[in-house]
Design a protein around this motif. Structure first.
Motif, PDB file in Angstrom:
ATOM      1  N   HIS A 166      21.922  36.465  42.936  1.00 31.51           N
ATOM      2  CA  HIS A 166      21.352  37.061  43.841  1.00 31.51           C
ATOM      3  C   HIS A 166      21.777  38.185  44.775  1.00 31.51           C
ATOM      4  O   HIS A 166      21.216  38.951  45.063  1.00 31.51           O
ATOM      5  CB  HIS A 166      21.012  35.988  45.042  1.00 31.51           C
ATOM      6  CG  HIS A 166      19.698  35.066  44.540  1.00 31.51           C
ATOM      7  ND1 HIS A 166      18.448  35.294  44.914  1.00 31.51           N
ATOM      8  CD2 HIS A 166      19.842  34.039  43.860  1.00 31.51           C
ATOM      9  CE1 HIS A 166      17.884  34.491  44.483  1.00 31.51           C
ATOM     10  NE2 HIS A 166      18.554  33.641  43.636  1.00 31.51           N
ATOM     11  N   GLU A 167      23.311  38.209  44.888  1.00 32.67           N
ATOM     12  CA  GLU A 167      24.041  39.252  45.464  1.00 32.67           C
ATOM     13  C   GLU A 167      24.164  40.549  44.806  1.00 32.67           C
ATOM     14  O   GLU A 167      23.889  41.528  45.083  1.00 32.67           O
ATOM     15  CB  GLU A 167      25.520  38.513  45.965  1.00 32.67           C
ATOM     16  CG  GLU A 167      25.420  37.625  47.169  1.00 32.67           C
ATOM     17  CD  GLU A 167      24.783  38.132  48.385  1.00 32.67           C
ATOM     18  OE1 GLU A 167      25.075  39.241  48.782  1.00 32.67           O
ATOM     19  OE2 GLU A 167      23.928  37.407  48.658  1.00 32.67           O
ATOM     20  N   THR A 181      24.233  40.044  34.343  1.00 31.10           N
ATOM     21  CA  THR A 181      23.004  39.770  35.267  1.00 31.10           C
ATOM     22  C   THR A 181      22.853  41.612  35.784  1.00 31.10           C
ATOM     23  O   THR A 181      23.338  42.559  35.590  1.00 31.10           O
ATOM     24  CB  THR A 181      23.245  39.072  36.638  1.00 31.10           C
ATOM     25  OG1 THR A 181      21.775  39.050  37.159  1.00 31.10           O
ATOM     26  CG2 THR A 181      24.332  39.518  37.550  1.00 31.10           C
ATOM     27  N   ALA A 186      22.086  41.482  42.432  1.00 32.07           N
ATOM     28  CA  ALA A 186      21.038  41.932  42.397  1.00 32.07           C
ATOM     29  C   ALA A 186      20.750  43.003  43.391  1.00 32.07           C
ATOM     30  O   ALA A 186      19.659  43.720  43.136  1.00 32.07           O
ATOM     31  CB  ALA A 186      19.708  40.879  42.267  1.00 32.07           C
ATOM     32  N   GLN A 187      21.307  42.744  44.662  1.00 32.25           N
ATOM     33  CA  GLN A 187      21.180  43.723  45.542  1.00 32.25           C
ATOM     34  C   GLN A 187      21.932  44.933  45.593  1.00 32.25           C
ATOM     35  O   GLN A 187      21.877  45.938  46.480  1.00 32.25           O
ATOM     36  CB  GLN A 187      21.358  42.869  46.842  1.00 32.25           C
ATOM     37  CG  GLN A 187      20.393  41.743  47.338  1.00 32.25           C
ATOM     38  CD  GLN A 187      20.913  40.816  48.510  1.00 32.25           C
ATOM     39  OE1 GLN A 187      21.199  41.621  49.642  1.00 32.25           O
ATOM     40  NE2 GLN A 187      20.832  39.770  48.351  1.00 32.25           N
ATOM     41  N   ASN A 233      24.034  31.051  41.062  1.00 38.20           N
ATOM     42  CA  ASN A 233      22.848  31.603  41.690  1.00 38.20           C
ATOM     43  C   ASN A 233      23.085  32.397  42.832  1.00 38.20           C
ATOM     44  O   ASN A 233      22.432  33.542  43.096  1.00 38.20           O
ATOM     45  CB  ASN A 233      22.345  30.401  42.425  1.00 38.20           C
ATOM     46  CG  ASN A 233      20.900  30.584  43.057  1.00 38.20           C
ATOM     47  OD1 ASN A 233      20.578  30.712  43.961  1.00 38.20           O
ATOM     48  ND2 ASN A 233      19.816  30.725  42.195  1.00 38.20           N
ATOM     49  N   LYS A 278      29.557  34.104  51.168  1.00 40.58           N
ATOM     50  CA  LYS A 278      28.136  33.289  50.773  1.00 40.58           C
ATOM     51  C   LYS A 278      28.516  32.048  50.116  1.00 40.58           C
ATOM     52  O   LYS A 278      27.905  30.854  50.321  1.00 40.58           O
ATOM     53  CB  LYS A 278      27.568  34.176  49.682  1.00 40.58           C
ATOM     54  CG  LYS A 278      26.621  35.218  50.229  1.00 40.58           C
ATOM     55  CD  LYS A 278      25.692  34.812  51.460  1.00 40.58           C
ATOM     56  CE  LYS A 278      24.469  35.778  51.569  1.00 40.58           C
ATOM     57  NZ  LYS A 278      23.767  35.406  52.564  1.00 40.58           N
TER      58      LYS A 278
END
Length: 143
Positions: free
Chosen positions: A96-97, A57, A99-100, A92, A122
Protein backbone atom coordinates in the motif's frame (compact mmCIF):
# COMPACT_ATOMS: atom_id res chain seq x y z
CA UNK A 1 6.52 47.50 43.49
CA UNK A 2 10.08 46.27 44.01
CA UNK A 3 8.82 43.07 45.68
CA UNK A 4 6.50 42.36 42.76
CA UNK A 5 9.32 42.83 40.25
CA UNK A 6 11.62 40.56 42.26
CA UNK A 7 8.88 37.90 42.45
CA UNK A 8 8.38 38.00 38.67
CA UNK A 9 12.13 37.62 38.06
CA UNK A 10 12.28 34.63 40.43
CA UNK A 11 9.27 32.96 38.78
CA UNK A 12 10.74 33.53 35.30
CA UNK A 13 14.07 32.10 36.44
CA UNK A 14 12.41 29.03 37.96
CA UNK A 15 10.37 28.48 34.79
CA UNK A 16 13.50 28.74 32.65
CA UNK A 17 15.31 26.22 34.88
CA UNK A 18 12.41 23.73 34.69
CA UNK A 19 12.19 24.15 30.91
CA UNK A 20 15.93 23.60 30.54
CA UNK A 21 15.82 20.48 32.72
CA UNK A 22 12.81 18.94 30.96
CA UNK A 23 14.11 19.81 27.50
CA UNK A 24 17.47 18.17 28.08
CA UNK A 25 15.78 15.04 29.51
CA UNK A 26 13.68 14.54 26.36
CA UNK A 27 16.71 15.08 24.13
CA UNK A 28 18.60 12.44 26.13
CA UNK A 29 15.68 10.02 25.77
CA UNK A 30 15.61 10.50 21.98
CA UNK A 31 19.37 10.06 21.73
CA UNK A 32 19.37 6.95 23.92
CA UNK A 33 17.44 4.96 21.29
CA UNK A 34 20.08 5.73 18.66
CA UNK A 35 22.89 5.07 21.12
CA UNK A 36 21.32 1.74 22.10
CA UNK A 37 21.45 0.59 18.46
CA UNK A 38 25.05 1.75 18.09
CA UNK A 39 26.10 -0.14 21.22
CA UNK A 40 24.73 -3.48 19.98
CA UNK A 41 27.22 -6.00 18.70
CA UNK A 42 26.73 -7.38 15.19
CA UNK A 43 25.46 -10.63 16.72
CA UNK A 44 22.95 -8.85 18.97
CA UNK A 45 21.78 -6.72 16.08
CA UNK A 46 21.29 -9.82 13.90
CA UNK A 47 19.17 -11.45 16.64
CA UNK A 48 16.81 -8.46 16.67
CA UNK A 49 16.51 -8.17 12.88
CA UNK A 50 13.94 -9.89 10.69
CA UNK A 51 14.71 -10.22 6.96
CA UNK A 52 11.73 -10.04 4.65
CA UNK A 53 11.49 -12.00 1.44
CA UNK A 54 11.94 -10.27 -1.90
CA UNK A 55 8.84 -8.46 -3.07
CA UNK A 56 7.80 -6.98 -6.41
CA UNK A 57 4.95 -4.48 -6.65
CA UNK A 58 3.71 -1.56 -8.73
CA UNK A 59 4.62 2.00 -7.96
CA UNK A 60 2.24 4.93 -8.36
CA UNK A 61 0.87 5.13 -11.91
CA UNK A 62 1.09 1.35 -12.56
CA UNK A 63 3.60 1.78 -15.39
CA UNK A 64 6.65 1.23 -13.16
CA UNK A 65 7.41 -1.38 -10.53
CA UNK A 66 9.89 -2.00 -7.77
CA UNK A 67 11.64 -5.18 -6.71
CA UNK A 68 12.77 -4.74 -3.13
CA UNK A 69 13.76 -6.39 0.14
CA UNK A 70 13.80 -4.98 3.65
CA UNK A 71 15.25 -5.95 7.02
CA UNK A 72 13.39 -4.69 10.07
CA UNK A 73 15.22 -4.19 13.35
CA UNK A 74 13.06 -4.65 16.45
CA UNK A 75 13.74 -3.24 19.88
CA UNK A 76 13.44 -6.62 21.62
CA UNK A 77 13.23 -10.36 20.90
CA UNK A 78 9.43 -10.55 21.35
CA UNK A 79 8.98 -7.78 18.81
CA UNK A 80 11.24 -9.59 16.32
CA UNK A 81 9.11 -12.72 16.66
CA UNK A 82 5.98 -10.64 16.25
CA UNK A 83 7.37 -9.27 12.97
CA UNK A 84 7.65 -12.84 11.65
CA UNK A 85 4.09 -13.64 12.71
CA UNK A 86 2.75 -10.45 11.13
CA UNK A 87 4.54 -10.98 7.81
CA UNK A 88 1.29 -10.87 5.82
CA UNK A 89 0.28 -7.56 7.46
CA UNK A 90 3.72 -6.07 6.88
CA UNK A 91 3.67 -7.14 3.23
CA UNK A 92 0.27 -5.49 2.87
CA UNK A 93 1.51 -2.28 4.50
CA UNK A 94 4.51 -2.15 2.17
CA UNK A 95 2.42 -2.80 -0.95
CA UNK A 96 0.00 0.00 0.00
CA UNK A 97 2.77 2.45 0.86
CA UNK A 98 4.79 1.76 -2.30
CA UNK A 99 1.65 2.09 -4.45
CA UNK A 100 1.48 5.73 -3.31
CA UNK A 101 5.05 6.50 -4.35
CA UNK A 102 6.46 7.37 -7.75
CA UNK A 103 10.04 6.44 -8.71
CA UNK A 104 10.96 10.10 -8.14
CA UNK A 105 9.65 9.92 -4.54
CA UNK A 106 12.19 7.24 -3.63
CA UNK A 107 15.05 8.54 -5.73
CA UNK A 108 18.43 8.88 -4.00
CA UNK A 109 19.34 8.31 -0.39
CA UNK A 110 16.96 11.01 0.87
CA UNK A 111 13.98 9.37 -0.85
CA UNK A 112 15.00 5.94 0.41
CA UNK A 113 15.35 7.25 3.97
CA UNK A 114 11.90 8.88 3.84
CA UNK A 115 10.39 5.63 2.55
CA UNK A 116 12.08 3.62 5.33
CA UNK A 117 10.83 6.05 7.99
CA UNK A 118 7.27 5.90 6.62
CA UNK A 119 7.34 2.08 6.60
CA UNK A 120 8.66 2.05 10.17
CA UNK A 121 5.80 4.32 11.32
CA UNK A 122 3.16 2.20 9.59
CA UNK A 123 4.50 -1.13 10.85
CA UNK A 124 4.75 0.24 14.40
CA UNK A 125 1.03 1.01 14.26
CA UNK A 126 0.26 -2.74 14.27
CA UNK A 127 2.98 -3.83 16.72
CA UNK A 128 2.03 -4.83 20.28
CA UNK A 129 5.16 -6.53 21.68
CA UNK A 130 7.60 -3.72 20.91
CA UNK A 131 8.60 -1.42 18.11
CA UNK A 132 10.60 -1.39 14.91
CA UNK A 133 13.67 0.74 15.51
CA UNK A 134 14.92 0.81 11.96
CA UNK A 135 14.00 -0.36 8.46
CA UNK A 136 16.93 -1.24 6.22
CA UNK A 137 16.50 -1.42 2.43
CA UNK A 138 18.61 -4.41 1.42
CA UNK A 139 17.60 -4.56 -2.26
CA UNK A 140 15.94 -2.10 -4.61
CA UNK A 141 15.43 -2.23 -8.36
CA UNK A 142 12.98 0.11 -10.09
CA UNK A 143 11.84 -0.61 -13.63
Amino acid sequence: MMIMLLTLVLIAGAAAAVYQFLGSSSEKAEGSEEKKTEELSAEELRELTWDMEEMTTNLKGNDRYIKTMFSLQADNEKARKELEQRDYQINNIIIHELAQLSPEDIEGSEGTTKMEERLKEKVNEVMTEGKVQRVYTTERVIQ
